[in-house]
Enzyme design. Structure first.
Site, PDB file in Angstrom:
ATOM      1  N   GLN A  19      -5.034  -1.695   9.404  1.00  0.00           N
ATOM      2  CA  GLN A  19      -4.872  -2.993   8.749  1.00  0.00           C
ATOM      3  C   GLN A  19      -5.512  -4.096   9.606  1.00  0.00           C
ATOM      4  OE1 GLN A  19      -3.401  -3.577   5.624  1.00  0.00           O
ATOM      5  NE2 GLN A  19      -4.201  -5.635   5.939  1.00  0.00           N
ATOM      6  N   ASP A  46     -11.428   2.546   3.811  1.00  0.00           N
ATOM      7  CA  ASP A  46     -11.826   1.145   3.637  1.00  0.00           C
ATOM      8  C   ASP A  46     -13.336   1.023   3.421  1.00  0.00           C
ATOM      9  OD1 ASP A  46      -9.935  -0.847   3.471  1.00  0.00           O
ATOM     10  OD2 ASP A  46      -9.584  -0.951   5.636  1.00  0.00           O
ATOM     11  N   LYS A 103       0.841  -1.204   0.000  1.00  0.00           N
ATOM     12  CA  LYS A 103       0.000   0.000   0.000  1.00  0.00           C
ATOM     13  C   LYS A 103       0.871   1.247   0.000  1.00  0.00           C
ATOM     14  CE  LYS A 103      -3.836  -2.478   2.038  1.00  0.00           C
ATOM     15  NZ  LYS A 103      -4.535  -2.944   3.234  1.00  0.00           N
TER      16      LYS A 103
END
Ligand code: NDP
Length: 297
Positions: A105, A128, A61
């Site tokens: 995460q 997200d 990422k």
């Protein structure tokens, strides 16, 4: 899109890697525009614990952020981090106007309540798309930040079938909060007729056989073979499964790719299909988050 030849017919391989690269190039240009307007998009990634796969995901990422010109900040916290400490870090990032996107995460260590953490993120910074405000917004058809994997799948479908997906019957196999449900909501937003099947569904094979679009997000290696497919269906395989085959470790999807090629119109491979799109759409969401926040100032 590449054409894959087999003995019975031609099926198209939906090249997610190439499409993701195209998306990243598009984002790169848009980032230049935003920077010229005085906004430097910034993504903060928070990693708690030592899960090796999570470390690899975070590294990827950060690399992609660098590629498109998005500033990235990494916060690594030990596996023993108290929930309250993690929540404080999120509060700090929420309050920092220079940070546009926050990604925690997953998975988190067992002692941390994942929902409490995701709910703490400012919905405008929730790249997200897991905050209930964004989940609700998506189900109401509002323009909100949506989960990266299913959003990437919609792009692959539009690149394959054209922008108008309306009226097509889409069957989503799996009903998780991160893939199956948002996938179904996004397909509905595109005016598809949507069916979700899951572990308790009866006659899954018959239902799948009626799908113009089949999205597999199950986590069962090669569960869907040609016998589940309507001729000329477009198949999106979200599954990522590690298996041992002929003494070797292999990554396979939820779809038996070779078998599905004989029936499908087009299909994503694993790896190189949906996976790269997920990261590309994380960058896209960071860009959108920066735009939304700039409008609020
Ligand atoms: P989950 O385990 O959270 O959900 C799996 C879903 O599949 C559940 O809804 C479950 O039903 C359903 N299911 C399980 N067995 C069957 C069955 N035999 N028949 C029909 N449905 C079944 O998985 P995720 O949604 O998180 O992930 C799915 C797959 O996608 C995994 O392989 C994961 O690694 C991959 N993935 C890939 C990403 C990418 O970037 N490419 C991103 C995220 C995930 P029930 O609800 O009834 O239990």
């Amino acid at each position: 899109m590449n054409i894959v030849m087999n003995t019975q017919r031609y099926a198209q391989m939906i090249d997610g890697k190439a499409t993701a690269q195209k998306v990243l190039e598009e984002i790169k240009i848009e980032v230049v525009g935003l920077k010229a307007a005085g906004i430097e998009p910034c993504l903060a990634v928070v990693l708690v614990g030592d899960d090796p796969a999570s470390h690899v995901y975070v590294r990827n990422k950060v690399e992609k952020a660098l590629f498109v010109g998005i500033r990235s900040l990494e916060y690594r916290m030990s596996a023993e981090t108290a929930q309250e400490v993690l929540l404080q870090k999120i509060d700090e990032l929420n309050a920092d106007a220079a940070v546009h996107g926050i990604l925690v995460q997953l998975p988190l260590p067992d002692h941390i309540d994942e929902t409490a953490v995701l709910q703490r993120i400012n919905p405008m910074k929730d790249v997200d798309g897991f905050h209930s405000e964004n989940v609700g917004g998506l189900s109401q058809g509002r323009d909100v930040l949506t989960p990266c994997t299913p959003t990437g799948c919609i792009r692959l479908l539009k690149d394959t079938l054209g922008n108008d997906l309306s009226g097509l019957h889409a069957v989503v196999v799996g009903r998780s909060n991160i893939v199956g449900k948002p996938m179904a909501a996004l397909l509905l937003k595109e005016s598809c007729t949507v069916t979700i099947v899951h572990s308790r569904t009866q006659n899954i094979q018959e239902i799948c056989k009626t799908a113009d679009i089949l999205v597999a997000a199950v986590g069962k290696p090669k569960m869907i073979d040609a016998s589940y497919l309507k001729p000329d269906a477009v198949v999106i395989d979200v599954g990522i499964n590690r298996i041992q085959e002929n003494g070797k470790n292999r990554l396979v999807g939820d779809v038996d790719y070779e078998d599905a090629l004989t029936v499908a119109l087009a299909i994503t491979p694993v790896p190189g299909g949906v996976g790269p799109m997920t990261i590309a759409y994380l960058m896209k969401n960071t860009l959108e988050a920066a735009r939304m926040q700039a409008k609020q100032i």
